[in-house]
Design an enzyme around this catalytic site. Structure first.
Site: not given
Length: 340
Positions: A65, A134
């Site tokens: 990322e 998540h």
């Protein structure tokens, strides 16, 4: 005369259509991220783009990322309009230096000489047993940081229109889409995830809340899934003679104070519902705005519903317990009305 049938799309298809139309209109627009190419994005937000535009403009990246968000920042600084997908907002810690020390600050630290017209889109939300790493929304984490616009659309119409606005904006925009509102086949199918979406390109402003339902007795401000739960609650409350006004906040930064204050001055009561954590969050910010600017309009204390300050459980039963829902909203409003 027959009324033309409305064109209905899922949330993910509305997003993908907005991106495709902007890529057709501007060669500087491109997309990058994990699984956004051939797979079409784990939540479908880039579905069909690889086939239409090819791998030079739809870039599948390694699981890094920091690298691909940094690449997007560099491309934006050089005049391109990248759209980078951070697969889950929960992963922001890996690349926060790029997001907040670079994306958010370079325009300011360059005295406005470097623009960063980029979109960082990311999936938020729980409700489907994906556990603590998540399932977060983290709205307030990003809205708290100056230098970025932050939006969280709730309907397919707004997903398309706000994505178009975000891509065209010359500022960095964090575009938070809710997984459960994408309309994906492998998740629970929700009616909220399908809606009318015009085929032509259009924009929705990035700084305006939306009054989803008018009422006179109480204002309920929600974000994404909580807006839909508030609408459910409002319909139930109406059967008991309580007319709730429901506001979809939709723009987290800048926040639309005027719409909230106008509503509270009409209803004299406020409930704020958020899927983020209760402490230091959007519920506190909205409550503070109303307390500072419309305190003497209130006929009851402000009520806040949000996730208690615990990691989101994996157990579906426990997750349902911590997530606000229509039942909790109805109970809170009725309690507020009884106290008046």
């Amino acid at each position: 005369m027959e009324t033309a049938k409305k064109r209905m799309l899922t949330g993910n298809k509305a997003m993908a259509e907005a991106i495709a139309q902007e890529m057709e209109n501007d060669q500087n627009v491109f997309v990058l991220g994990e699984d956004i190419g051939k797979y079409g994005g784990i939540f479908g937000s880039t579905q069909g783009l690889m086939e239409q535009f090819g791998p030079e403009r739809v870039l599948d990246t390694p699981i890094s990322e920091t690298a691909f968000i940094g690449a997007a920042i560099g491309a934006a600084a050089e005049g391109m309009r990248p759209i980078a997908e951070l697969m889950f907002v929960d992963f922001f810690g890996v690349c926060m230096d790029q997001i907040y020390n670079h994306m958010a600050k370079i325009p300011y630290m360059s005295g406005g000489n470097v623009r960063l017209p980029m979109v960082l889109m990311t999936a938020v939300g729980g409700g489907y047993s994906d556990a603590a790493q998540h399932s977060q929304t983290l709205y307030a984490t990003f809205a708290h940081m100056p230098g970025m616009k932050v939006v969280a659309p709730s309907t397919p119409y707004d997903l398309k229109g706000m994505m178009t606005s975000a891509i065209r904006d010359d500022n960095p925009v964090v575009f938070m889409f809710h997984k459960s509102l994408q309309g994906l086949g492998w998740m629970d199918q929700l009616d909220y995830a399908v809606g009318h979406v015009p085929e032509e390109s259009y924009t929705v402003p990035l700084d305006k809340a939306n009054v989803m339902r008018e009422g006179k007795d109480v204002t309920i401000v929600g974000i994404q899934m909580m807006t839909h739960f508030a609408m459910e609650a409002a319909e139930r409350l109406a059967k008991d003679g309580i007319e709730a006004e429901v506001i979809d906040l939709r723009s987290l930064a800048p926040i639309d104070k005027d719409t909230i204050l106008k509503s509270v001055k009409k209803t004299h009561r406020l409930v704020v519902v958020d899927e983020d954590y209760r402490s230091y969050g959007m519920t506190a910010e909205i409550a503070a705005i109303v307390s500072e600017e419309a305190l003497y309009e209130l006929e009851a204390p402000i009520k806040r519903l949000a996730i208690p300050d615990v990691p989101i459980p994996y157990s579906h039963v426990l997750e349902e317990f911590v997530l606000p829902g229509p039942d909790k909203i109805v109970e809170t409003v009725k309690q507020m009305m009884d106290e008046a």
